[in-house]
Design an enzyme around this catalytic site. Structure first.
Site, PDB file in Angstrom:
ATOM      1  N   PRO A  36      24.194  -2.325  -7.420  1.00  0.00           N
ATOM      2  CA  PRO A  36      23.263  -1.324  -6.877  1.00  0.00           C
ATOM      3  C   PRO A  36      23.457  -1.121  -5.384  1.00  0.00           C
ATOM      4  O   PRO A  36      23.863  -2.058  -4.683  1.00  0.00           O
ATOM      5  CB  PRO A  36      21.877  -1.931  -7.162  1.00  0.00           C
ATOM      6  N   ASP A  37      23.201   0.090  -4.878  1.00  0.00           N
ATOM      7  CA  ASP A  37      23.216   0.298  -3.422  1.00  0.00           C
ATOM      8  C   ASP A  37      21.844  -0.077  -2.876  1.00  0.00           C
ATOM      9  O   ASP A  37      21.008  -0.652  -3.597  1.00  0.00           O
ATOM     10  CB  ASP A  37      23.647   1.735  -3.077  1.00  0.00           C
ATOM     11  N   PHE A  38      21.586   0.195  -1.607  1.00  0.00           N
ATOM     12  CA  PHE A  38      20.283  -0.118  -1.028  1.00  0.00           C
ATOM     13  C   PHE A  38      19.262   0.968  -1.319  1.00  0.00           C
ATOM     14  O   PHE A  38      18.155   0.705  -1.757  1.00  0.00           O
ATOM     15  CB  PHE A  38      20.410  -0.228   0.507  1.00  0.00           C
ATOM     16  N   ARG A  39      19.668   2.221  -0.997  1.00  0.00           N
ATOM     17  CA  ARG A  39      18.639   3.240  -0.805  1.00  0.00           C
ATOM     18  C   ARG A  39      18.528   4.301  -1.883  1.00  0.00           C
ATOM     19  O   ARG A  39      17.687   5.189  -1.766  1.00  0.00           O
ATOM     20  CB  ARG A  39      18.840   3.916   0.570  1.00  0.00           C
ATOM     21  N   ASN A 110      30.519  -2.676   3.070  1.00  0.00           N
ATOM     22  CA  ASN A 110      30.256  -3.428   1.845  1.00  0.00           C
ATOM     23  C   ASN A 110      30.622  -4.899   1.996  1.00  0.00           C
ATOM     24  O   ASN A 110      31.559  -5.261   2.706  1.00  0.00           O
ATOM     25  CB  ASN A 110      31.013  -2.804   0.676  1.00  0.00           C
ATOM     26  N   ASP A 112      31.001  -6.695  -0.874  1.00  0.00           N
ATOM     27  CA  ASP A 112      31.402  -7.063  -2.241  1.00  0.00           C
ATOM     28  C   ASP A 112      32.889  -7.391  -2.364  1.00  0.00           C
ATOM     29  O   ASP A 112      33.351  -7.820  -3.424  1.00  0.00           O
ATOM     30  CB  ASP A 112      31.030  -5.944  -3.223  1.00  0.00           C
ATOM     31  N   HIS A 129      30.191  -5.521   8.133  1.00  0.00           N
ATOM     32  CA  HIS A 129      28.995  -6.338   7.910  1.00  0.00           C
ATOM     33  C   HIS A 129      29.348  -7.683   7.277  1.00  0.00           C
ATOM     34  O   HIS A 129      28.523  -8.282   6.594  1.00  0.00           O
ATOM     35  CB  HIS A 129      27.979  -5.561   7.061  1.00  0.00           C
TER      36      HIS A 129
HETATM   37  P1  CNA Z   1      22.821   2.940   1.189  1.00  0.00           P
HETATM   38  O1  CNA Z   1      21.933   3.110   2.358  1.00  0.00           O
HETATM   39  O2  CNA Z   1      22.212   2.363  -0.041  1.00  0.00           O
HETATM   40  O3  CNA Z   1      23.429   4.386   0.866  1.00  0.00           O
HETATM   41  C1  CNA Z   1      24.255   4.605  -0.237  1.00  0.00           C
HETATM   42  C2  CNA Z   1      24.642   6.084  -0.254  1.00  0.00           C
HETATM   43  O4  CNA Z   1      25.580   6.278  -1.273  1.00  0.00           O
HETATM   44  C3  CNA Z   1      23.485   7.029  -0.515  1.00  0.00           C
HETATM   45  O5  CNA Z   1      23.597   8.156   0.330  1.00  0.00           O
HETATM   46  C4  CNA Z   1      23.688   7.422  -1.993  1.00  0.00           C
HETATM   47  O6  CNA Z   1      23.219   8.714  -2.293  1.00  0.00           O
HETATM   48  C5  CNA Z   1      25.179   7.351  -2.109  1.00  0.00           C
HETATM   49  N1  CNA Z   1      25.678   7.032  -3.445  1.00  0.00           N
HETATM   50  C6  CNA Z   1      25.238   6.071  -4.291  1.00  0.00           C
HETATM   51  N2  CNA Z   1      26.012   6.008  -5.382  1.00  0.00           N
HETATM   52  C7  CNA Z   1      26.972   6.970  -5.222  1.00  0.00           C
HETATM   53  C8  CNA Z   1      28.078   7.404  -6.006  1.00  0.00           C
HETATM   54  N3  CNA Z   1      28.378   6.829  -7.175  1.00  0.00           N
HETATM   55  N4  CNA Z   1      28.837   8.413  -5.535  1.00  0.00           N
HETATM   56  C9  CNA Z   1      28.554   9.027  -4.355  1.00  0.00           C
HETATM   57  N5  CNA Z   1      27.531   8.644  -3.563  1.00  0.00           N
HETATM   58  C10 CNA Z   1      26.752   7.622  -3.985  1.00  0.00           C
HETATM   59  O7  CNA Z   1      24.085   2.052   1.534  1.00  0.00           O
HETATM   60  P2  CNA Z   1      24.919   1.979   2.906  1.00  0.00           P
HETATM   61  O8  CNA Z   1      26.194   1.330   2.555  1.00  0.00           O
HETATM   62  O9  CNA Z   1      24.936   3.267   3.627  1.00  0.00           O
HETATM   63  O10 CNA Z   1      24.023   0.979   3.761  1.00  0.00           O
HETATM   64  C11 CNA Z   1      24.570   0.013   4.502  1.00  0.00           C
HETATM   65  C12 CNA Z   1      24.262  -1.395   3.957  1.00  0.00           C
HETATM   66  C13 CNA Z   1      24.269  -1.488   2.466  1.00  0.00           C
HETATM   67  C14 CNA Z   1      25.351  -2.331   4.361  1.00  0.00           C
HETATM   68  O11 CNA Z   1      24.878  -3.230   5.287  1.00  0.00           O
HETATM   69  C15 CNA Z   1      25.823  -3.071   3.097  1.00  0.00           C
HETATM   70  O12 CNA Z   1      26.062  -4.421   3.345  1.00  0.00           O
HETATM   71  C16 CNA Z   1      24.727  -2.890   2.138  1.00  0.00           C
HETATM   72  N6  CNA Z   1      25.036  -2.998   0.704  1.00  0.00           N
HETATM   73  C17 CNA Z   1      26.290  -3.287   0.261  1.00  0.00           C
HETATM   74  C18 CNA Z   1      26.548  -3.370  -1.095  1.00  0.00           C
HETATM   75  C19 CNA Z   1      27.942  -3.699  -1.552  1.00  0.00           C
HETATM   76  O13 CNA Z   1      28.644  -4.454  -0.890  1.00  0.00           O
HETATM   77  N7  CNA Z   1      28.381  -3.110  -2.668  1.00  0.00           N
HETATM   78  C20 CNA Z   1      25.523  -3.168  -2.029  1.00  0.00           C
HETATM   79  C21 CNA Z   1      24.230  -2.877  -1.539  1.00  0.00           C
HETATM   80  C22 CNA Z   1      23.995  -2.802  -0.179  1.00  0.00           C
END
Ligand code: CNA
Length: 275
Positions: A36-39, A110, A112, A129
């Site tokens: 999952p993402d954050f937001r 990321n 991950d 990060h």
């Molecule tokens: P965020 O703030 O959650 O934003 C994610 C963005 O991606 C949003 O604008 C979504 O609309 C968009 N999105 C989600 N899924 C898709 C998709 N399949 N295709 C296109 N767009 C999509 O995350 P950010 O990375 O901007 O925030 C920064 C944080 C999140 C960092 O410090 C990370 O460490 C942290 N994070 C990382 C992971 C990981 O490593 N996979 C997971 C969750 C959070």
């Protein structure tokens, strides 16, 4: 031609001309892998943290909060720990550019490590990060190897209650991912100083561009650079320059479309199928 294919045409031309591509990645490039993402509303981590009983969602990644109560972070870390998730098509597309000597750099927020798992070499990756690769005590900075950390996490019945604890000073141990309240790795700043004026093509993907200083990188890309946003929604100042491309679609869909337009689709599917 679809609307997306038309929009991507200048990017495809730039790649065919041999230009190098720099990536600015966020959690959205990994959601197709099941992380999952954050937001994102409903599916994002912040929308699903109620069970951790936090004072506010970001506290789970706040260094001061962690020093008092590391339990919520370690509950989440179990879900997110690298090893369970395969790279996505978008990650493999980055690798295909590396194979053609057309990868400039991968700036990623990321933690991950999926870029690495897809085969992108260390010399290209800036983990802004941090990552789960190393771990240190938050009090005395003593290092803990990952196997020991994982053993502490598994030991839920022991006196540490599943929280990795320093063998020297008994302080809490944390993977070297950058929490709110901590500085970014030095390499992030030194590399960006070298790279920022040389970017030919910048692909900003799967990020809400809300966490600084990472969020300001795309606007620092020199005016000659072609900027492309691959995201579900429009973010930052992408779209303000005349040459900007807005590909407001799923990251993997854009990777597949690009691969097809470049004639790399078979290779992309092969890499994807190997995981
Ligand atoms: P965020 O703030 O959650 O934003 C994610 C963005 O991606 C949003 O604008 C979504 O609309 C968009 N999105 C989600 N899924 C898709 C998709 N399949 N295709 C296109 N767009 C999509 O995350 P950010 O990375 O901007 O925030 C920064 C944080 C999140 C960092 O410090 C990370 O460490 C942290 N994070 C990382 C992971 C990981 O490593 N996979 C997971 C969750 C959070």
């Amino acid at each position: 031609m679809t609307d997306l294919e038309l929009k991507l045409a200048p990017l495809v031309d730039a790649i065919k001309e041999g230009k190098k591509v720099a990536f600015f990645n966020g959690a959205g490039i990994s959601t197709a892998a099941g992380i999952p993402d954050f937001r994102s509303p409903n599916t994002g981590l912040y929308a699903n943290l109620a069970k951790l009983d936090l004072p506010y969602a970001e506290a789970v990644f706040d260094i001061d909060y962690f020093k008092e109560n590391p339990k919520p972070f370690y509950t989440l870390a179990e879900e997110l720990y690298p090893g369970k998730f395969p790279p996505t098509k978008f990650h493999h597309f980055i690798k295909l550019l590396q194979d053609r000597d057309q990868l400039h750099r991968v700036y990623t927020q990321n933690i991950d490590t999926l870029e690495r798992l897809a085969g992108v070499k260390d010399e290209f990756i800036i983990e802004a990060h941090g990552s789960f690769a190393n771990n240190h005590c938050v009090d005395c900075s003593e290092e803990m190897d990952t196997e020991t950390l994982k053993a502490h996490m598994r030991d839920k019945q022991g006196k540490q209650n599943g929280i990795p604890t320093c063998t020297k000073c008994n302080g809490y141990v944390k993977p070297d991912i950058v929490f709110f309240g901590e500085g970014l790795p030095k390499k992030f700043f030194t590399q960006w100083d070298q790279d920022c004026d040389q970017i030919e093509v910048a692909i900003v993907a799967g990020t809400s561009l809300t966490v600084h200083p990472f969020a300001s990188l795309p606007s620092d890309v020199g005016k000659k650079g072609l900027r492309v946003l691959v995201n579900k929604d429009r973010v930052g100042d992408l779209g303000r320059r005349k040459s900007d491309i807005l590909a407001l679609h799923e990251c993997d869909h854009v990777a597949e479309t690009l691969a097809t337009l470049l004639g790399w689709d078979k290779e992309l599917n092969k890499l994807y199928g190997e995981f």
